[in-house]
Motif scaffolding. Structure first.
Motif, PDB file in Angstrom:
ATOM      1  N   ARG A 197       3.398  -0.193   8.527  1.00  0.00           N
ATOM      2  CA  ARG A 197       2.379  -0.124   7.284  1.00  0.00           C
ATOM      3  C   ARG A 197       1.069  -0.049   7.818  1.00  0.00           C
ATOM      4  O   ARG A 197       0.057   0.647   7.626  1.00  0.00           O
ATOM      5  CB  ARG A 197       2.644  -1.371   6.173  1.00  0.00           C
ATOM      6  N   LYS A 198       0.671  -1.115   8.792  1.00  0.00           N
ATOM      7  CA  LYS A 198      -0.553  -1.180   9.274  1.00  0.00           C
ATOM      8  C   LYS A 198      -0.835  -0.177   9.904  1.00  0.00           C
ATOM      9  O   LYS A 198      -2.054   0.644   9.820  1.00  0.00           O
ATOM     10  CB  LYS A 198      -0.818  -2.446  10.213  1.00  0.00           C
ATOM     11  N   ARG A 201      -1.399   3.346   8.151  1.00  0.00           N
ATOM     12  CA  ARG A 201      -2.576   3.265   7.344  1.00  0.00           C
ATOM     13  C   ARG A 201      -3.843   3.720   8.241  1.00  0.00           C
ATOM     14  O   ARG A 201      -4.716   4.364   7.714  1.00  0.00           O
ATOM     15  CB  ARG A 201      -2.802   1.891   6.681  1.00  0.00           C
ATOM     16  N   PRO A 208      -9.141  -0.322   4.460  1.00  0.00           N
ATOM     17  CA  PRO A 208      -8.294  -1.528   4.425  1.00  0.00           C
ATOM     18  C   PRO A 208      -8.456  -1.992   2.807  1.00  0.00           C
ATOM     19  O   PRO A 208      -9.602  -1.838   2.085  1.00  0.00           O
ATOM     20  CB  PRO A 208      -8.876  -2.350   5.198  1.00  0.00           C
ATOM     21  N   THR A 209      -7.646  -2.875   2.427  1.00  0.00           N
ATOM     22  CA  THR A 209      -7.734  -3.448   0.854  1.00  0.00           C
ATOM     23  C   THR A 209      -8.858  -4.614   0.754  1.00  0.00           C
ATOM     24  O   THR A 209      -9.556  -4.429  -0.346  1.00  0.00           O
ATOM     25  CB  THR A 209      -6.424  -4.295   0.574  1.00  0.00           C
ATOM     26  N   ALA A 210      -9.177  -5.152   1.869  1.00  0.00           N
ATOM     27  CA  ALA A 210     -10.213  -5.866   1.771  1.00  0.00           C
ATOM     28  C   ALA A 210     -11.035  -5.863   3.141  1.00  0.00           C
ATOM     29  O   ALA A 210     -10.445  -5.533   4.106  1.00  0.00           O
ATOM     30  CB  ALA A 210     -10.128  -7.461   1.419  1.00  0.00           C
ATOM     31  N   ALA A 211     -12.231  -6.347   3.098  1.00  0.00           N
ATOM     32  CA  ALA A 211     -12.784  -6.558   4.435  1.00  0.00           C
ATOM     33  C   ALA A 211     -12.169  -7.616   5.208  1.00  0.00           C
ATOM     34  O   ALA A 211     -11.685  -8.690   4.746  1.00  0.00           O
ATOM     35  CB  ALA A 211     -14.380  -6.776   4.199  1.00  0.00           C
ATOM     36  N   THR A 212     -12.196  -7.282   6.627  1.00  0.00           N
ATOM     37  CA  THR A 212     -11.681  -8.379   7.349  1.00  0.00           C
ATOM     38  C   THR A 212     -12.418  -8.689   8.509  1.00  0.00           C
ATOM     39  O   THR A 212     -13.545  -7.961   8.821  1.00  0.00           O
ATOM     40  CB  THR A 212     -10.230  -7.867   8.065  1.00  0.00           C
ATOM     41  N   GLY A 383     -15.633  -6.082   8.416  1.00  0.00           N
ATOM     42  CA  GLY A 383     -16.051  -5.016   7.649  1.00  0.00           C
ATOM     43  C   GLY A 383     -14.817  -4.136   7.165  1.00  0.00           C
ATOM     44  O   GLY A 383     -13.659  -4.793   7.259  1.00  0.00           O
ATOM     45  N   PRO A 384     -14.953  -3.033   6.553  1.00  0.00           N
ATOM     46  CA  PRO A 384     -15.857  -2.278   6.111  1.00  0.00           C
ATOM     47  C   PRO A 384     -16.303  -2.999   4.847  1.00  0.00           C
ATOM     48  O   PRO A 384     -15.659  -3.512   3.849  1.00  0.00           O
ATOM     49  CB  PRO A 384     -15.185  -1.127   5.797  1.00  0.00           C
ATOM     50  N   LEU A 385     -17.942  -3.227   4.887  1.00  0.00           N
ATOM     51  CA  LEU A 385     -18.481  -3.823   3.551  1.00  0.00           C
ATOM     52  C   LEU A 385     -18.612  -2.528   2.501  1.00  0.00           C
ATOM     53  O   LEU A 385     -18.700  -2.929   1.389  1.00  0.00           O
ATOM     54  CB  LEU A 385     -19.959  -4.480   4.259  1.00  0.00           C
ATOM     55  N   VAL A 387     -17.450   1.343   1.984  1.00  0.00           N
ATOM     56  CA  VAL A 387     -16.473   2.621   2.532  1.00  0.00           C
ATOM     57  C   VAL A 387     -17.236   3.824   2.253  1.00  0.00           C
ATOM     58  O   VAL A 387     -17.339   4.163   0.981  1.00  0.00           O
ATOM     59  CB  VAL A 387     -15.195   2.566   1.874  1.00  0.00           C
TER      60      VAL A 387
ATOM     61  N   ALA B   7      -8.959  -9.726  -5.008  1.00  0.00           N
ATOM     62  CA  ALA B   7      -9.508  -9.947  -3.932  1.00  0.00           C
ATOM     63  C   ALA B   7     -11.159 -10.059  -3.876  1.00  0.00           C
ATOM     64  O   ALA B   7     -11.623  -9.670  -5.012  1.00  0.00           O
ATOM     65  CB  ALA B   7      -9.426  -8.423  -2.990  1.00  0.00           C
ATOM     66  N   LEU B   8     -11.578 -10.757  -3.193  1.00  0.00           N
ATOM     67  CA  LEU B   8     -13.123 -11.065  -3.280  1.00  0.00           C
ATOM     68  C   LEU B   8     -13.942  -9.924  -3.065  1.00  0.00           C
ATOM     69  O   LEU B   8     -13.265  -8.827  -2.396  1.00  0.00           O
ATOM     70  CB  LEU B   8     -13.412 -12.145  -2.161  1.00  0.00           C
ATOM     71  N   ARG B  10     -16.385  -7.711  -1.025  1.00  0.00           N
ATOM     72  CA  ARG B  10     -16.496  -7.594   0.499  1.00  0.00           C
ATOM     73  C   ARG B  10     -17.311  -8.640   1.069  1.00  0.00           C
ATOM     74  O   ARG B  10     -17.097  -9.428   2.165  1.00  0.00           O
ATOM     75  CB  ARG B  10     -16.584  -6.308   0.933  1.00  0.00           C
ATOM     76  N   ARG B  11     -18.601  -8.642   0.386  1.00  0.00           N
ATOM     77  CA  ARG B  11     -19.547  -9.467   1.116  1.00  0.00           C
ATOM     78  C   ARG B  11     -19.400 -10.756   1.024  1.00  0.00           C
ATOM     79  O   ARG B  11     -19.715 -11.612   2.079  1.00  0.00           O
ATOM     80  CB  ARG B  11     -20.896  -9.283   0.546  1.00  0.00           C
ATOM     81  N   VAL B  13     -16.815 -12.265   1.753  1.00  0.00           N
ATOM     82  CA  VAL B  13     -15.692 -12.672   2.653  1.00  0.00           C
ATOM     83  C   VAL B  13     -16.351 -13.195   3.997  1.00  0.00           C
ATOM     84  O   VAL B  13     -16.032 -14.081   4.511  1.00  0.00           O
ATOM     85  CB  VAL B  13     -14.923 -11.548   3.079  1.00  0.00           C
ATOM     86  N   LEU B  14     -17.503 -12.699   4.207  1.00  0.00           N
ATOM     87  CA  LEU B  14     -18.100 -12.917   5.469  1.00  0.00           C
ATOM     88  C   LEU B  14     -19.155 -14.325   5.569  1.00  0.00           C
ATOM     89  O   LEU B  14     -19.213 -14.658   6.763  1.00  0.00           O
ATOM     90  CB  LEU B  14     -19.057 -11.770   5.923  1.00  0.00           C
ATOM     91  N   ASP B 195       2.177  -9.666   4.214  1.00  0.00           N
ATOM     92  CA  ASP B 195       1.036  -9.298   4.999  1.00  0.00           C
ATOM     93  C   ASP B 195       0.159  -8.711   3.756  1.00  0.00           C
ATOM     94  O   ASP B 195      -0.732  -7.578   4.300  1.00  0.00           O
ATOM     95  CB  ASP B 195       1.315  -8.387   5.966  1.00  0.00           C
ATOM     96  N   ASP B 197      -2.407  -9.467   2.313  1.00  0.00           N
ATOM     97  CA  ASP B 197      -3.726  -9.860   2.227  1.00  0.00           C
ATOM     98  C   ASP B 197      -3.992 -10.548   1.129  1.00  0.00           C
ATOM     99  O   ASP B 197      -5.115 -10.683   0.583  1.00  0.00           O
ATOM    100  CB  ASP B 197      -4.527  -8.889   2.893  1.00  0.00           C
ATOM    101  N   GLU B 210       7.965  -1.169  -1.777  1.00  0.00           N
ATOM    102  CA  GLU B 210       8.156  -0.144  -0.858  1.00  0.00           C
ATOM    103  C   GLU B 210       8.706  -0.405   0.289  1.00  0.00           C
ATOM    104  O   GLU B 210       9.712   0.574   0.832  1.00  0.00           O
ATOM    105  CB  GLU B 210       6.525  -0.351  -0.357  1.00  0.00           C
TER     106      GLU B 210
END
Lengths: 824, 443
Positions: A197-198, A201, A208-212, A383-385, A387, B7-8, B10-11, B13-14, B195, B197, B210
């Motif tokens: 999956r990863k 993608r 990505p679904t969320a920033a990492t 990021g990505p903050l 897209v 989900a939060l 994005r900002r 998160v950091l 996974d 997230d 899936e």
């Protein structure tokens, strides 16, 4: 099949001596490969050999005693083919000089050589008459490295699979690409699903679904006083160059944290220093750290030593604890792999005063290095903050060769794309059915999320397919059980690419196989040379050599910091690089395999040169140096090998001797017996003895001597190298005595003496390398019927002085590589 | 960072989170876990194994005295607060064979010595944690969890003549399938919570569906490939299919339970830098797995046999394995025992947390059975006799602790394996070289 016949002919020719000039005679019986028609000389020799066995071997190895399960009185030495498995064992022991055991009468060198030569000739002849290629696994799972490379070559995306899949077990040979131990468990399958999956993608460029946040840490002991990488600018020092994958076009942020003492004070804040962040060489931001302490605020005393409740003034404390709070920058980046470089600007001044020794342990932990260099401790890339789009990455270009408009265009494009990728993924021509299976997934996702997402789900399905994860080799239907058949062209293409590249075949190789042209020996040789010259052949260094020379272990050794305060991460990295570059040069320059042990050059940078005592080398870049004194030279002088065969605080001649026996001489010692009695710590008179003298006691006890007599002296010869590969002339107790003597009578002194011994007769070395390389190439351990192949390859390679390409080509042309036995 | 429901931005998160490693303290999470209340009235039993390598300093392990009147030895001192829940067993023998070190780890839970092979056709026997998992795992998403602290990223051979597969694990799913033991907490976390997230049920359900559809398709493909495969080659294919079936079952279970709320959790970023932090984090994950009933069977290898780890944090710079060859020197034996004590003390912390965690009408410890031990006793001689083992926990009323039991010579360790199976409600007739179920003088 022509190829099978050629192999047979070549084997026969090898025996008769046409294609294999014998090396210079050293007591080997002349004309060893006589045709069997002239009877009197043969039977006289046979009687002589029988006599040798009866006199020196049968005393223990007889029907009644059955020592080690061997009864040589019952075996007929005139009909070697009847007991090939046993005779191969006999030959190995004789060649190693391990039998007869020390202390028992042995035949002289010529007699022993004659017997060995006779046995080997007979065994080779028997093998030619009844070839047994052996059977590789029908379902051979890709190991982690192969999976990573396959994904890289299929989708042009570099994903660090070590975070996605578990490591694989190594077998007793030490290789992790052996089919038998590559099992499948539910946990592994779970990870394959997740990894597929990863990776799919990432390849397609789905956000990505969320920033990492990806955190890259720099170890404490990596000294950041000099330029650390070719990817960082000249005039910089320290920091790190990261090859980071930005998943999509968009904004990302980088946050830096500086190195601290154990009480969390940031180091090196006494003077202002510039800290730069670059992406692909372009400066993104320059920070200034240090020199910002409030001028009148009192600092903590320099002899602080972590003793509470001593503190500096609150303003000073705040500065020193929080000076890196704002080292954060947000910037736009384009999707793909980019080099993020974080480094300080190097100031060219030296500290005044008395030079201090390098600190370790507690002093290192508490030292704020106020006037010294600040250092980076971690880089977080998040990021990505935002897209902005999937971007234009190599993987997108690879996956999306067509860009359809809509409707029928899309289906046709999807079909073409999936057919093209499935062909590479499954390593064979694909059928409509194959593509239909993938299209089902494409259709399902396309309905809700569009063309690209549809392709992504189909790729996800492809990466979990058993024909991707396994190398499948099936017997042809019309062949009797136990018979040998030539492997198909497609199987051969995979064998070649997984051997030389640890990856899937590329289009050129696959096309040749599909067209049926790969069966031709000349075509194969051309391909092998092409593949060895390709950058992907670095996999051979990483995987084969990394495991054979144990360089993979360099990453995890932990030398004791008290005993070895000079060991740092710079040195660790240098060890690894030296071995990689060295072996790559042997392969790349097509040098002799013997040069692995006996080269007069190596690769060093300044840190490593300082460690080895080589003068005149400056800078971080690795360069080749010719070794003037012959202490070092070849792998036995490499810090990497010397460190991984030592304990954290001392050397081990036993571990080193064992490594030499296993990996250079091909005669691994058997397991130690269950009840090892204690060795006395002191000598007879009660005096303390040196490390060496303690081990000498191994040889006084006959139970121990059997294994330790051939093993320990090899390690003693290397005792001048301490546990991190530095040269020494005495250890804690006494001057080093690096002389050694083997049960065969050979004597040598020091590493150069050991080297001379190993290359005086290079055959055992070449054979061992060939054996290991053959096992690695086949993905299975070697059996007794493979040893004639090893001998043949070694003999033929002698004509070219044992060049690397001769060995590799010999393996490729060999019986077990070209053919396979059917199941029973 | 994982937040329930969505989900939060994005900002967020950091800000200041970076990549932290520790899980938050676990008290206060229980109210959300309604599943715990649904247990059968008998008491839900958990099983855990903790394996330590390179034997034990027996002189400092074996308690003096028998029955209830025994003195805790130096190594067992950290277990003092749980004395009433601890059974120390002396005199159990795993039996000979299988290699000095390879045999130790392989026989511990299987009772069967591994076949001597470099790699071809590795074989032992199924281990009791997996036999239990087949039964207890019917009610949980994961049938079992295998944890370790040592990675497998090293080159070289393990025990001479025996594939590394034997020393890398203590869990065998079948006699030919050794299970990988995971040392990366991040990966363990993902195994437990997926996974995606996200702990948003809708997202997780979509993810599960899936995976299920991919596996269905893959199974069809394997059926095609299987045609024309002889019996010799079936082994790997069967392993693969077995794995597929297990994952499918897990997905099905997860789908059934997908409406459950999961607690707020931070995903660990990777392997912690110190041994203590690593071990504590793995214990926290084990506790979490029990608490959320994601699995009831966990096996944990503190170190691989022949482990050369140094324990500088307790003042021991020597590698464990060479130190374990102490040549009967009392000073060296004492030094080694400090490593053994260190392991027990970290285990005791875990036991303490188990005791303080509510589980239905008691604590997790009351409803669990933990086996702690080594696969050999005197490390210097690799002695496969008189293993150092203890049972900790209440086993839902099945175990009476506070005793030191000594068994006659030649009592097979496999008899203890049968006793454990019995206590957990999955009785077995025979395993390895067992001669009968061991009597642990409990209910």
């Amino acid at each position: 099949m022509t190829r099978g016949l050629c192999v047979l002919l070549m084997t026969c020719a090898g025996i008769v001596g046409l294609a294999s000039p014998e090396p210079a005679a050293r007591g080997l019986a002349q004309g060893a490969a006589q045709p069997p028609t002239t009877s009197p000389p043969v039977s006289a020799r046979v009687t002589a050999h029988r006599g040798v066995l009866d006199r020196y071997c049968v005393t223990c190895h007889n029907e009644r005693l059955r020592t080690a399960g061997l009864a040589l009185d019952a075996m007929d030495v005139a009909r070697v083919d009847g007991g090939a498995e046993v005779w191969e064992q006999v030959v190995r022991k004789l060649r190693a000089g391990a039998m007869p055991p020390p202390g028992r009468p042995r035949p002289d060198a010529d007699t022993a050589a004659g017997l060995i030569s006779y046995l080997e000739t007979q065994l080779d002849r028997a093998a030619a008459a009844g070839p047994m290629p052996g059977r590789t696994e029908a379902f051979h799972r890709l190991n982690r490295a192969e999976y990573q490379n396959a994904v890289r070559d299929l989708l042009a995306v570099d994903v660090d699979v070590s975070g996605l899949l578990p490591a694989d077990d190594a077998d007793a040979h030490g290789f992790d690409n052996m089919a038998d131990v590559l099992t499948v468990s539910p946990a592994l399958l779970d990870r394959y699903l997740s990894a597929a999956r990863k990776i799919s993608r990432v390849a397609v460029g789905i956000a990505p679904t969320a920033a990492t946040i990806e955190t890259y840490r720099i170890p404490l002991l990596l000294y950041q006083d000099d330029r650390l990488s070719e990817d960082l600018p000249f005039g910089s020092r320290g920091g790190i160059a990261i090859r980071h994958r930005f998943p999509v076009d968009g904004d990302y942020s980088i946050k830096l944290r500086l190195q601290r003492t154990y009480t969390d004070y940031i180091r090196g804040l006494g003077t202002p220093q510039h800290l730069d962040v670059r992406v692909d060489g372009r400066l993104v931001r320059r920070f200034t750290v240090g020199g910002g302490a409030p001028p009148d605020a009192k600092a903590v005393p320099a002899s602080f030593a972590g003793n509470t409740p001593l503190f500096g003034d609150p303003e000073w404390e705040v500065y020193v604890l929080e000076a890196d709070n704002d080292l954060e920058v947000t910037f736009p980046a384009r999707a793909g792999h980019r080099v993020v470089g974080v480094s300080f600007e190097r100031k060219l001044w030296q500290p005044e005063g008395v030079l201090q020794p390098r600190q370790t342990g507690f002093p290192l932990a508490i030292n704020e290095r106020w006037d010294g260099n600040a250092a980076v401790s971690s880089v977080e890339i998040g990021g990505p903050l935002t897209v902005d789009g999937p971007g234009d990455t190599a993987s997108r270009r690879t996956v999306f060769a067509c860009h359809p408009n809509r409707g029928a265009d899309e289906v046709r494009c999807a079909r073409d794309t999936l057919a093209r990728l499935a062909r590479r993924a499954y390593r064979r021509p694909v059928t409509d059915h194959d593509v239909d299976v993938l299209l089902r997934f494409y259709e399902e996702r396309r309905r809700t999320e569009g063309f690209e997402a549809g392709i992504q789900l189909a790729l996800q399905r492809m990466l979990v397919d058993p024909e991707f994860i396994f190398r499948v080799e099936r017997d042809p239907v019309d062949i009797a059980p136990g018979a040998a058949y030539p492997v198909s062209d497609l199987a051969l293409a995979s064998r070649l690419s997984f051997f030389l590249w640890s990856s899937i075949p590329d289009d050129e190789l696959l096309d040749l196989a599909i067209r049926g042209e790969l069966a031709d020996a000349a075509v194969q040789e051309r391909q092998v040379r092409r593949m060895l010259a390709d950058p992907r052949a670095s996999a051979l260094v990483d995987n084969f050599v990394g495991q054979w020379l144990l360089t993979r272990n360099v990453a995890t050794v932990t030398p004791d910091p008290i005993a070895f305060p000079t060991f740092d991460e710079n040195l660790r990295a240098a060890f690894r690089r030296e071995s990689e570059l060295f072996v790559a040069s042997i392969i790349g320059d097509d040098r002799s395999v013997v040069d692995l042990v006996d080269a007069d050059y190596t690769y060093v940078n300044e840190r490593l040169a300082r460690h080895y005592g080589i003068t005149g080398v400056y800078g971080n870049r690795f360069r080749r140096v010719t070794l003037r004194d012959r202490r070092r030279g070849g792998v036995l002088g490499h810090g990497s090998l010397l460190t991984v065969t030592s304990y954290p605080n001392r050397t081990s001649p036993v571990l080193r001797g064992k490594w030499v026996l296993e990996n250079l001489l091909g005669t691994p010692p058997p397991a130690p017996p269950p009840d090892v009695p204690p060795l006395p710590e002191r000598g007879r008179g009660g005096e303390p003895v040196s490390g060496r003298a303690l081990l000498e006691q191994h040889r006084e006890n006959p139970v121990c001597a059997g294994c330790h007599a051939p093993m320990d002296p090899l390690g003693f010869a290397l005792e001048n190298f301490d546990a991190i590969g530095g040269w020494r002339t005495s250890d804690a107790r006494a001057p080093i005595d690096a002389s050694g003597a083997l049960p065969t009578g050979a004597q040598f002194e020091g590493p150069s003496g050991l080297r001379r011994l190993l290359v005086a007769d290079p055959e055992p070395l070449v054979r061992t390398v060939t054996e290991k390389l053959l096992a690695y190439a086949l993905g299975r351990g070697l059996e007794y019927y493979d040893y004639p192949t090893v001998r043949r390859i070694t003999r033929n390679a002698a004509a070219t002085d044992y060049r690397w390409s001769s060995i590799v080509l010999g393996i490729i042309e060999s019986l077990p590589f070209q053919m396979r036995s059917t199941g029973s | 960072m994982i937040i329930t429901k969505k989900a939060l931005p994005r900002r967020t998160v950091l800000r200041g989170i970076g990549a932290t490693l520790a899980l938050p303290l676990l008290d206060g999470m229980v109210p959300a876990l309604s599943a715990i209340r649904q247990t059968p009235a008998r008491g839900m039993r958990r099983f855990g194994v903790l394996y330590v390598p390179n034997g034990m300093a027996m002189q400092h392990w074996t308690p003096t005295g028998d029955g209830t009147a025994f003195d805790l030895s130096p190594i067992l001192q950290p277990m003092a607060p749980f004395r009433d829940r601890t059974l120390v067993l002396t005199g159990l023998n795993p039996g000979p064979g299988g290699g000095a070190h390879a045999g130790a780890s392989t026989k511990f839970l299987t009772g069967v010595a591994g076949r001597r092979t470099d790699g071809a056709e590795i074989e032992s026997g199924p281990s009791i944690d997996q036999l239990l998992a087949r039964e207890l795992g019917r009610y949980t998403q994961l049938s079992s969890l295998e944890l370790a602290l040592d990675g497998r990223d090293f080159a070289g051979t393990c025990d001479a003549g025996f594939s590394c597969a034997y020393t890398n694990t203590i869990s065998w799913r079948t006699d030919t399938t050794p299970l990988p033991m995971e040392n990366d907490p991040r990966v363990v976390f993902e195994r437990l919570f997926g996974d995606s997230d996200s702990t948003d049920p809708a997202v997780r359900r979509a993810r599960l569906a899936e995976d299920r559809s991919i596996l269905d398709s893959v199974t069809e493909k394997v059926a095609e490939l299987e045609r024309g495969i002889g019996p010799d080659d079936r082994r790997k294919v069967d392993q693969y299919l077995d794995a597929v079936r297990d994952v499918e079952r897990r997905i099905q279970r997860a789908e059934e339970q997908s409406t459950r709320d999961l607690p707020l959790l931070q995903q660990p970023a990777g392997v912690p830098s110190t041994f203590e932090a690593h071990m504590r984090l793995m214990f926290d994950l084990q506790l979490l797995a029990y608490q959320t009933d994601l699995t009831r069977v966990v096996s944990f290898m503190v170190g691989r046999e022949i482990s050369g780890r140094t324990y500088n944090e307790i003042g021991i710079p020597d590698a464990h394995h060479p130190l374990s060859h102490h040549l009967d020197d009392p000073a060296k034996i004492w030094t080694m025992s400090k490593i053994n004590t260190f392991h027990v003390s970290l285990f005791a912390e875990f036991v303490d947390k188990m005791r303080s965690t509510e589980d239905g009408d008691g604590s997790l410890l009351d409803h669990s059975l933990l086996l702690y031990g080594a696969g050999m006793s005197n490390s210097n001689a690799h002695a496969p006799v008189n293993l150092p083992v203890m049972l900790v926990g209440g086993a839902a009323g099945g175990l009476d602790g506070g005793r030191h039991l000594t068994y006659p010579e030649d009592t097979p360790m496999a008899n203890l394996l049968l006793a454990i199976m019995d206590k957990l409600g999955v009785p077995l007739e025979q395993i390895g070289d067992s001669t009968g179920t061991l009597d642990v003088l409990s209910v």
